[in-house]
Design a protein around this motif. Structure first.
Motif, PDB file in Angstrom:
ATOM      1  N   TYR A 173       0.835  -1.205   0.000  1.00  8.70           N
ATOM      2  CA  TYR A 173       0.000   0.000   0.000  1.00  8.70           C
ATOM      3  C   TYR A 173       0.871   1.256   0.000  1.00  8.70           C
ATOM      4  CZ  TYR A 173      -4.355  -2.514   0.967  1.00  8.70           C
ATOM      5  OH  TYR A 173      -5.456  -3.325   0.876  1.00  8.70           O
ATOM      6  N   GLN A 198       0.311  -8.180   7.636  1.00 10.58           N
ATOM      7  CA  GLN A 198      -0.454  -7.093   7.020  1.00 10.58           C
ATOM      8  C   GLN A 198      -1.946  -7.330   7.180  1.00 10.58           C
ATOM      9  OE1 GLN A 198       0.923  -4.858   3.604  1.00 10.58           O
ATOM     10  NE2 GLN A 198      -0.781  -5.649   2.402  1.00 10.58           N
ATOM     11  N   ASP A 201      -2.914  -6.643  10.769  1.00 12.99           N
ATOM     12  CA  ASP A 201      -2.907  -5.195  11.032  1.00 12.99           C
ATOM     13  C   ASP A 201      -4.196  -4.552  10.530  1.00 12.99           C
ATOM     14  OD1 ASP A 201      -0.463  -5.144  12.303  1.00 12.99           O
ATOM     15  OD2 ASP A 201       0.671  -4.497  10.547  1.00 12.99           O
ATOM     16  N   MET A 202      -4.640  -4.960   9.338  1.00 17.63           N
ATOM     17  CA  MET A 202      -5.872  -4.393   8.796  1.00 17.63           C
ATOM     18  C   MET A 202      -7.078  -4.803   9.635  1.00 17.63           C
ATOM     19  SD  MET A 202      -5.397  -4.604   4.643  1.00 17.63           S
ATOM     20  CE  MET A 202      -4.796  -6.291   4.570  1.00 17.63           C
ATOM     21  N   CYS A 207      -4.985  -0.480   9.987  1.00 21.48           N
ATOM     22  CA  CYS A 207      -3.923   0.240   9.290  1.00 21.48           C
ATOM     23  C   CYS A 207      -2.883  -0.743   8.779  1.00 21.48           C
ATOM     24  CB  CYS A 207      -3.275   1.278  10.201  1.00 21.48           C
ATOM     25  SG  CYS A 207      -2.431   0.556  11.622  1.00 21.48           S
ATOM     26  N   VAL A 208      -2.019  -0.259   7.876  1.00 18.93           N
ATOM     27  CA  VAL A 208      -0.923  -1.073   7.350  1.00 18.93           C
ATOM     28  C   VAL A 208       0.328  -0.215   7.235  1.00 18.93           C
ATOM     29  CG1 VAL A 208      -2.376  -2.663   6.034  1.00 18.93           C
ATOM     30  CG2 VAL A 208      -1.556  -0.575   4.947  1.00 18.93           C
ATOM     31  N   THR A 210       3.281   0.983   4.997  1.00 14.06           N
ATOM     32  CA  THR A 210       3.244   1.180   3.550  1.00 14.06           C
ATOM     33  C   THR A 210       4.611   1.025   2.908  1.00 14.06           C
ATOM     34  OG1 THR A 210       3.674   3.565   3.622  1.00 14.06           O
ATOM     35  CG2 THR A 210       1.382   2.844   3.928  1.00 14.06           C
TER      36      THR A 210
END
Length: 253
Positions: A173, A198, A201-202, A207-208, A210
């Motif tokens: 991302y 990842q 986290d999502m 959130c991730v 990037t």
């Protein structure tokens, strides 16, 4: 305590004629939802029939994955199209898949646009409306899958359809929450452990991390892997194990 449930979806059914793309049978045995190509960017009638049959056998939710009419570019190149053209494209493709689903005693549960159409409809309200109008005309119970907070999901909610926010485990991302372009080095993730982190986290933090060293807000109710990536079935199986080890049950939304 019952485990939390997360949907694991895959874009597949993208072979056609003598050409094969990914191991669809292996992927359908792993995921809980399948997004089946409907003949424009990839796929054909025979692949749709076989994919639907495999989903019905495995209890996997059937989703239409309509794209732009661009086989040469695999539907990943933007085209100058009107909202009416998009509505017709989506109804044509999803309607064809619905015919196979009904013949197999099932139904299309969701619509998720493919490639460039996914991104265009996520940004542009008139194209989002076109996708949703076509999906709703097909079945008022249908769900729409797209990026959280996008025009596509806002249109779905406005029309009374279920809106399912999607995150990608196998794509990097950017800071604005968009996917890193495939031309960027590292845009496609091939490390299952990084994909697991990842995805978690999502799901848990919204959130991730990037590709450009920032943190982007990305909330997800369903996690996607791409069936055309080399080794996709092995990658998806490792991701599923990772999510289950973290306390999640895998099931369609």
């Amino acid at each position: 305590m019952r485990p939390r449930t997360v949907d694991l979806n895959c874009d597949l059914g993208e072979g056609y004629g003598a050409y094969r793309s990914g191991d669809d049978a292996a992927l359908i045995a792993i995921v809980s939802s399948a997004n089946i190509a409907c003949g424009y960017h990839a796929g054909d009638a025979h692949t749709m029939r076989a994919s639907v049959a495999a989903c019905v056998e495995r209890g996997v939710a059937i989703g239409a994955h309509p794209g732009l009419p661009d086989r040469l570019g695999f539907g990943r190149r933007e085209m100058q199209v009107t909202a009416q053209e998009v509505e017709d494209f989506v109804l044509h493709q999803a309607g064809a898949l619905q015919a196979f689903a009904r013949a197999a005693g099932s139904r299309v549960a969701h619509v998720k646009p493919h490639g460039a159409l996914y991104h265009m409809a996520s940004r542009r309200e008139e194209l989002a409306e076109a996708v949703v109008r076509a999906a709703k005309a097909l079945d008022e119970r249908i769900a729409i899958v797209g990026p959280g907070g996008s025009a596509l999901l806002r249109a779905a909610e406005a029309h009374g359809l279920r809106a399912i926010a999607e995150g990608f485990a196998d794509r990097a991302y950017l800071a604005d929450g968009s996917l890193a372009p495939r031309s960027m080095p590292g845009a496609v993730l091939d490390d299952p452990e990084r994909a697991r982190k990842q995805a978690l986290d999502m799901l848990e933090r919204g959130c991730v991390a990037t590709a450009d060293g920032a943190v982007a807000a990305v909330k997800a109710q369903t996690i996607c892997v791409h069936g055309d990536t080399p080794g996709a079935a092995t990658f998806a199986a490792a991701l599923r194990r990772g999510l289950e080890d973290a306390g999640y049950a895998i099931g369609a939304r």
